[in-house]
Scaffold this motif. Sequence first.
Motif, PDB file in Angstrom:
ATOM      1  N   TYR A  78       0.872  -1.133  -0.025  1.00  0.00           N
ATOM      2  CA  TYR A  78      -0.004  -0.096  -0.036  1.00  0.00           C
ATOM      3  C   TYR A  78       0.811   1.212   0.242  1.00  0.00           C
ATOM      4  O   TYR A  78       0.564   2.178  -0.670  1.00  0.00           O
ATOM      5  CB  TYR A  78      -0.869  -0.052   1.195  1.00  0.00           C
ATOM      6  N   PHE A  79       1.915   1.286   0.742  1.00  0.00           N
ATOM      7  CA  PHE A  79       2.775   2.310   0.817  1.00  0.00           C
ATOM      8  C   PHE A  79       3.796   2.685  -0.383  1.00  0.00           C
ATOM      9  O   PHE A  79       4.327   3.729  -0.493  1.00  0.00           O
ATOM     10  CB  PHE A  79       3.740   2.291   2.080  1.00  0.00           C
ATOM     11  N   LYS A  80       4.033   1.623  -0.979  1.00  0.00           N
ATOM     12  CA  LYS A  80       4.858   1.494  -2.146  1.00  0.00           C
ATOM     13  C   LYS A  80       4.403   2.739  -3.004  1.00  0.00           C
ATOM     14  O   LYS A  80       3.280   2.641  -3.714  1.00  0.00           O
ATOM     15  CB  LYS A  80       4.591   0.336  -2.887  1.00  0.00           C
ATOM     16  N   ASP A  81       5.371   3.667  -3.695  1.00  0.00           N
ATOM     17  CA  ASP A  81       5.401   4.718  -4.499  1.00  0.00           C
ATOM     18  C   ASP A  81       4.129   5.575  -3.938  1.00  0.00           C
ATOM     19  O   ASP A  81       3.600   6.343  -4.791  1.00  0.00           O
ATOM     20  CB  ASP A  81       5.129   4.206  -5.706  1.00  0.00           C
ATOM     21  N   ARG A  82       3.786   5.710  -2.705  1.00  0.00           N
ATOM     22  CA  ARG A  82       2.516   6.205  -2.372  1.00  0.00           C
ATOM     23  C   ARG A  82       3.151   7.612  -1.543  1.00  0.00           C
ATOM     24  O   ARG A  82       3.772   7.411  -0.707  1.00  0.00           O
ATOM     25  CB  ARG A  82       1.538   5.494  -1.749  1.00  0.00           C
ATOM     26  N   GLU A  83       2.612   8.767  -1.941  1.00  0.00           N
ATOM     27  CA  GLU A  83       2.989  10.090  -1.193  1.00  0.00           C
ATOM     28  C   GLU A  83       1.636  10.595  -0.576  1.00  0.00           C
ATOM     29  O   GLU A  83       0.716  10.534  -0.810  1.00  0.00           O
ATOM     30  CB  GLU A  83       3.436  10.899  -2.290  1.00  0.00           C
ATOM     31  N   PHE A  84       2.104  11.184   0.619  1.00  0.00           N
ATOM     32  CA  PHE A  84       1.028  11.971   1.309  1.00  0.00           C
ATOM     33  C   PHE A  84       1.005  13.254   1.658  1.00  0.00           C
ATOM     34  O   PHE A  84       2.444  13.597   1.468  1.00  0.00           O
ATOM     35  CB  PHE A  84       0.959  11.009   2.794  1.00  0.00           C
ATOM     36  N   GLU A  85       0.234  14.083   1.470  1.00  0.00           N
ATOM     37  CA  GLU A  85       0.542  15.476   1.748  1.00  0.00           C
ATOM     38  C   GLU A  85       0.749  15.847   2.900  1.00  0.00           C
ATOM     39  O   GLU A  85       1.520  16.669   3.093  1.00  0.00           O
ATOM     40  CB  GLU A  85      -1.081  16.230   1.691  1.00  0.00           C
ATOM     41  N   ASN A  86       0.608  15.212   3.939  1.00  0.00           N
ATOM     42  CA  ASN A  86       1.065  15.436   5.490  1.00  0.00           C
ATOM     43  C   ASN A  86       0.877  14.194   6.152  1.00  0.00           C
ATOM     44  O   ASN A  86      -0.041  13.240   5.850  1.00  0.00           O
ATOM     45  CB  ASN A  86       0.464  16.687   5.865  1.00  0.00           C
ATOM     46  N   GLY A  87       1.239  14.145   7.592  1.00  0.00           N
ATOM     47  CA  GLY A  87       0.983  13.282   8.448  1.00  0.00           C
ATOM     48  C   GLY A  87      -0.317  12.906   8.865  1.00  0.00           C
ATOM     49  O   GLY A  87      -0.928  11.672   8.898  1.00  0.00           O
ATOM     50  N   LEU A  88      -1.140  14.142   8.908  1.00  0.00           N
ATOM     51  CA  LEU A  88      -2.592  14.026   9.068  1.00  0.00           C
ATOM     52  C   LEU A  88      -3.495  13.219   8.190  1.00  0.00           C
ATOM     53  O   LEU A  88      -4.135  12.099   8.414  1.00  0.00           O
ATOM     54  CB  LEU A  88      -3.353  15.310   9.580  1.00  0.00           C
ATOM     55  N   GLN A  89      -2.967  13.511   7.122  1.00  0.00           N
ATOM     56  CA  GLN A  89      -3.670  12.677   5.719  1.00  0.00           C
ATOM     57  C   GLN A  89      -3.078  11.265   5.809  1.00  0.00           C
ATOM     58  O   GLN A  89      -3.959  10.352   5.595  1.00  0.00           O
ATOM     59  CB  GLN A  89      -3.297  13.232   4.564  1.00  0.00           C
ATOM     60  N   MET A  90      -1.955  10.987   6.152  1.00  0.00           N
ATOM     61  CA  MET A  90      -1.486   9.722   6.108  1.00  0.00           C
ATOM     62  C   MET A  90      -1.990   8.880   7.398  1.00  0.00           C
ATOM     63  O   MET A  90      -2.557   7.760   6.992  1.00  0.00           O
ATOM     64  CB  MET A  90       0.072   9.767   6.409  1.00  0.00           C
ATOM     65  N   MET A  91      -2.266   9.354   8.171  1.00  0.00           N
ATOM     66  CA  MET A  91      -3.133   8.769   9.423  1.00  0.00           C
ATOM     67  C   MET A  91      -4.529   8.225   8.982  1.00  0.00           C
ATOM     68  O   MET A  91      -4.896   7.040   9.201  1.00  0.00           O
ATOM     69  CB  MET A  91      -2.987   9.676  10.642  1.00  0.00           C
ATOM     70  N   GLU A  92      -5.176   9.285   8.519  1.00  0.00           N
ATOM     71  CA  GLU A  92      -6.487   9.019   7.922  1.00  0.00           C
ATOM     72  C   GLU A  92      -6.780   7.890   7.008  1.00  0.00           C
ATOM     73  O   GLU A  92      -7.277   6.856   6.914  1.00  0.00           O
ATOM     74  CB  GLU A  92      -7.041  10.419   7.240  1.00  0.00           C
ATOM     75  N   GLU A  93      -5.544   7.739   5.966  1.00  0.00           N
ATOM     76  CA  GLU A  93      -5.591   6.642   4.902  1.00  0.00           C
ATOM     77  C   GLU A  93      -5.073   5.305   5.480  1.00  0.00           C
ATOM     78  O   GLU A  93      -5.509   4.349   5.173  1.00  0.00           O
ATOM     79  CB  GLU A  93      -4.570   7.302   3.869  1.00  0.00           C
ATOM     80  N   ILE A  94      -4.337   5.377   6.553  1.00  0.00           N
ATOM     81  CA  ILE A  94      -3.747   4.226   7.346  1.00  0.00           C
ATOM     82  C   ILE A  94      -4.991   3.689   7.995  1.00  0.00           C
ATOM     83  O   ILE A  94      -5.304   2.399   7.858  1.00  0.00           O
ATOM     84  CB  ILE A  94      -2.638   4.355   8.185  1.00  0.00           C
ATOM     85  N   ILE A  95      -6.059   4.545   8.889  1.00  0.00           N
ATOM     86  CA  ILE A  95      -6.879   3.948   9.545  1.00  0.00           C
ATOM     87  C   ILE A  95      -8.042   3.311   8.204  1.00  0.00           C
ATOM     88  O   ILE A  95      -8.547   2.319   8.756  1.00  0.00           O
ATOM     89  CB  ILE A  95      -7.687   5.062  10.189  1.00  0.00           C
ATOM     90  N   ALA A  96      -8.297   4.174   7.313  1.00  0.00           N
ATOM     91  CA  ALA A  96      -9.349   3.465   6.370  1.00  0.00           C
ATOM     92  C   ALA A  96      -8.786   2.099   5.672  1.00  0.00           C
ATOM     93  O   ALA A  96      -9.479   1.358   5.614  1.00  0.00           O
ATOM     94  CB  ALA A  96      -9.306   4.504   5.144  1.00  0.00           C
ATOM     95  N   TYR A  97      -7.570   2.089   5.399  1.00  0.00           N
ATOM     96  CA  TYR A  97      -6.920   1.148   4.829  1.00  0.00           C
ATOM     97  C   TYR A  97      -6.836  -0.192   5.825  1.00  0.00           C
ATOM     98  O   TYR A  97      -7.020  -1.491   5.622  1.00  0.00           O
ATOM     99  CB  TYR A  97      -5.583   1.054   4.277  1.00  0.00           C
ATOM    100  N   TYR A  98      -6.708   0.125   6.990  1.00  0.00           N
ATOM    101  CA  TYR A  98      -6.769  -1.004   8.159  1.00  0.00           C
ATOM    102  C   TYR A  98      -8.053  -1.797   8.365  1.00  0.00           C
ATOM    103  O   TYR A  98      -8.126  -2.899   8.404  1.00  0.00           O
ATOM    104  CB  TYR A  98      -6.236  -0.443   9.389  1.00  0.00           C
ATOM    105  N   LEU A  99      -9.094  -0.684   8.365  1.00  0.00           N
ATOM    106  CA  LEU A  99     -10.182  -1.243   8.028  1.00  0.00           C
ATOM    107  C   LEU A  99     -10.547  -2.116   7.133  1.00  0.00           C
ATOM    108  O   LEU A  99     -11.481  -2.960   7.287  1.00  0.00           O
ATOM    109  CB  LEU A  99     -11.303  -0.073   8.475  1.00  0.00           C
ATOM    110  N   TYR A 100     -10.080  -1.729   5.863  1.00  0.00           N
ATOM    111  CA  TYR A 100     -10.496  -2.234   4.742  1.00  0.00           C
ATOM    112  C   TYR A 100      -9.772  -3.886   4.876  1.00  0.00           C
ATOM    113  O   TYR A 100     -10.471  -4.903   4.598  1.00  0.00           O
ATOM    114  CB  TYR A 100      -9.826  -1.896   3.551  1.00  0.00           C
TER     115      TYR A 100
END
Length: 204
Positions: A78-100
Amino acid sequence: MPKISKNSEGVSKKEEILNAAIILFAEQGFSNTSITEVAKATNASTANIFYHFKTKEELFLAALQNVKEGIISHFDEYFKDREFENGLQMMEEIIAYYLYIAGAMEQWFLLLHSHYPYRLALVNEVCREHLEKTYNSLVEIFEKAVVKGKEDGSIADVDSRKTALVIFSMIEGVVRFKIYNLYDSGVLFAELIKSCNKILKYKE
């Protein structure tokens, strides 16, 4: 007995045994799962199972290890070649992906949330180490987002490890609701993100 998919191309017999064991242990529990059932589910002999795993307990510990590696592998991809605007956005996406992942690979999380591994960990050091490494690896994923957010200013100057642990604990609670069909995690998602944001933006 749970239906086990047949051996797919490129999957070794040992991997097939592990995959079947994960499903059986997750859905039936350790005590109610026999080596004979694992053998039948994989069209293997019990001798073949014991060739790879000396005891049922060893098979269970290998299944736990396999689950940990599977979750981490999903996040690495999931993290491969993925860029995040900031840490807060990264956290939100991690949460969503973990639930997925928790929904897509439900047996993994049923196994992790079952009672037996924690009871075994009280008397088995190897099991305890497996669980500690599993949860440390998962918390580290959330911690990376906190560290990044502190660096870019999107997250307050909080204790990175403790904050990651608190947020991970919240997510795990929602996962438990989901895998035991107690509550729809999708309904809670917006409030979960809102609560996490309050924690991450909190300043004394």
